[in-house]
Design a protein around this motif. Sequence first.
Motif, PDB file in Angstrom:
ATOM      1  N   ILE A  31       0.835  -1.208   0.000  1.00  0.00           N
ATOM      2  CA  ILE A  31       0.000   0.000   0.000  1.00  0.00           C
ATOM      3  C   ILE A  31       0.865   1.252   0.000  1.00  0.00           C
ATOM      4  O   ILE A  31       0.497   2.268  -0.599  1.00  0.00           O
ATOM      5  N   GLU A  32       2.032   1.182   0.620  1.00  0.00           N
ATOM      6  CA  GLU A  32       2.918   2.351   0.665  1.00  0.00           C
ATOM      7  C   GLU A  32       3.456   2.737  -0.709  1.00  0.00           C
ATOM      8  O   GLU A  32       4.038   3.802  -0.850  1.00  0.00           O
ATOM      9  N   THR A  33       3.231   1.922  -1.720  1.00  0.00           N
ATOM     10  CA  THR A  33       3.578   2.335  -3.088  1.00  0.00           C
ATOM     11  C   THR A  33       2.559   3.341  -3.609  1.00  0.00           C
ATOM     12  O   THR A  33       2.793   3.994  -4.614  1.00  0.00           O
ATOM     13  N   ILE A  34       1.439   3.460  -2.914  1.00  0.00           N
ATOM     14  CA  ILE A  34       0.384   4.400  -3.275  1.00  0.00           C
ATOM     15  C   ILE A  34       0.365   5.594  -2.327  1.00  0.00           C
ATOM     16  O   ILE A  34       0.235   6.727  -2.746  1.00  0.00           O
ATOM     17  N   GLU A  81      13.846   7.657 -17.707  1.00  0.00           N
ATOM     18  CA  GLU A  81      14.500   7.909 -16.428  1.00  0.00           C
ATOM     19  C   GLU A  81      13.418   7.980 -15.357  1.00  0.00           C
ATOM     20  O   GLU A  81      12.608   8.901 -15.348  1.00  0.00           O
ATOM     21  N   PHE A  82      13.404   6.984 -14.480  1.00  0.00           N
ATOM     22  CA  PHE A  82      12.363   6.888 -13.466  1.00  0.00           C
ATOM     23  C   PHE A  82      12.985   6.690 -12.089  1.00  0.00           C
ATOM     24  O   PHE A  82      14.151   6.318 -11.963  1.00  0.00           O
ATOM     25  N   GLY A  88      12.824   3.595  -4.322  1.00  0.00           N
ATOM     26  CA  GLY A  88      13.450   4.886  -4.549  1.00  0.00           C
ATOM     27  C   GLY A  88      14.671   4.860  -5.447  1.00  0.00           C
ATOM     28  O   GLY A  88      15.304   5.893  -5.659  1.00  0.00           O
ATOM     29  N   ALA A  89      15.029   3.709  -6.003  1.00  0.00           N
ATOM     30  CA  ALA A  89      16.209   3.601  -6.872  1.00  0.00           C
ATOM     31  C   ALA A  89      15.947   4.257  -8.226  1.00  0.00           C
ATOM     32  O   ALA A  89      14.812   4.292  -8.707  1.00  0.00           O
ATOM     33  N   SER A  90      17.002   4.779  -8.828  1.00  0.00           N
ATOM     34  CA  SER A  90      16.912   5.294 -10.193  1.00  0.00           C
ATOM     35  C   SER A  90      16.891   4.111 -11.148  1.00  0.00           C
ATOM     36  O   SER A  90      17.712   3.204 -11.023  1.00  0.00           O
ATOM     37  N   GLY A 108      10.978  -0.928 -10.390  1.00  0.00           N
ATOM     38  CA  GLY A 108      12.079  -1.652 -10.995  1.00  0.00           C
ATOM     39  C   GLY A 108      11.703  -3.116 -11.141  1.00  0.00           C
ATOM     40  O   GLY A 108      10.653  -3.561 -10.660  1.00  0.00           O
ATOM     41  N   SER A 109      12.556  -3.891 -11.796  1.00  0.00           N
ATOM     42  CA  SER A 109      12.227  -5.288 -12.100  1.00  0.00           C
ATOM     43  C   SER A 109      12.028  -6.140 -10.850  1.00  0.00           C
ATOM     44  O   SER A 109      11.133  -6.974 -10.816  1.00  0.00           O
ATOM     45  N   SER A 110      12.818  -5.943  -9.813  1.00  0.00           N
ATOM     46  CA  SER A 110      12.626  -6.753  -8.604  1.00  0.00           C
ATOM     47  C   SER A 110      11.457  -6.237  -7.769  1.00  0.00           C
ATOM     48  O   SER A 110      10.726  -7.022  -7.171  1.00  0.00           O
TER      49      SER A 110
END
Length: 119
Positions: A31-34, A81-82, A88-90, A108-110
Amino acid sequence: MPDREQVELGVQLLERLEHAELPLSEVIDRIETITSDPATTREILDVAEMRGVIDREDGVVHVASGNFLSFQSEVVEKKGEFTCKRCGASISTGYFMQMRAGDLGPFGSSCIRKVTGRE
């Protein structure tokens, strides 16, 4: 007051989890991704429970739907570029979950595997 779009997106995310049950802490991680707002997080959990999407008992969330996200049709890969919404990784490749309430991402993929429960 919780943001209605975030609440709807959160409920739809919970509908699409791959696990039949998860510890509440892992559900909150997703949920914290939202949102990181505690009131919105509570609203997402309450609305999902009222709609029968989840059941909560003793710190465990049981997911009712079994309607998993399809990586072929509901996860879109975009180059650019995200910043990963979870860690929080680039990242140069972002994965976005397409749901009725809108897109959620980039991941990201993982992290996309973690958020969807594939890892």
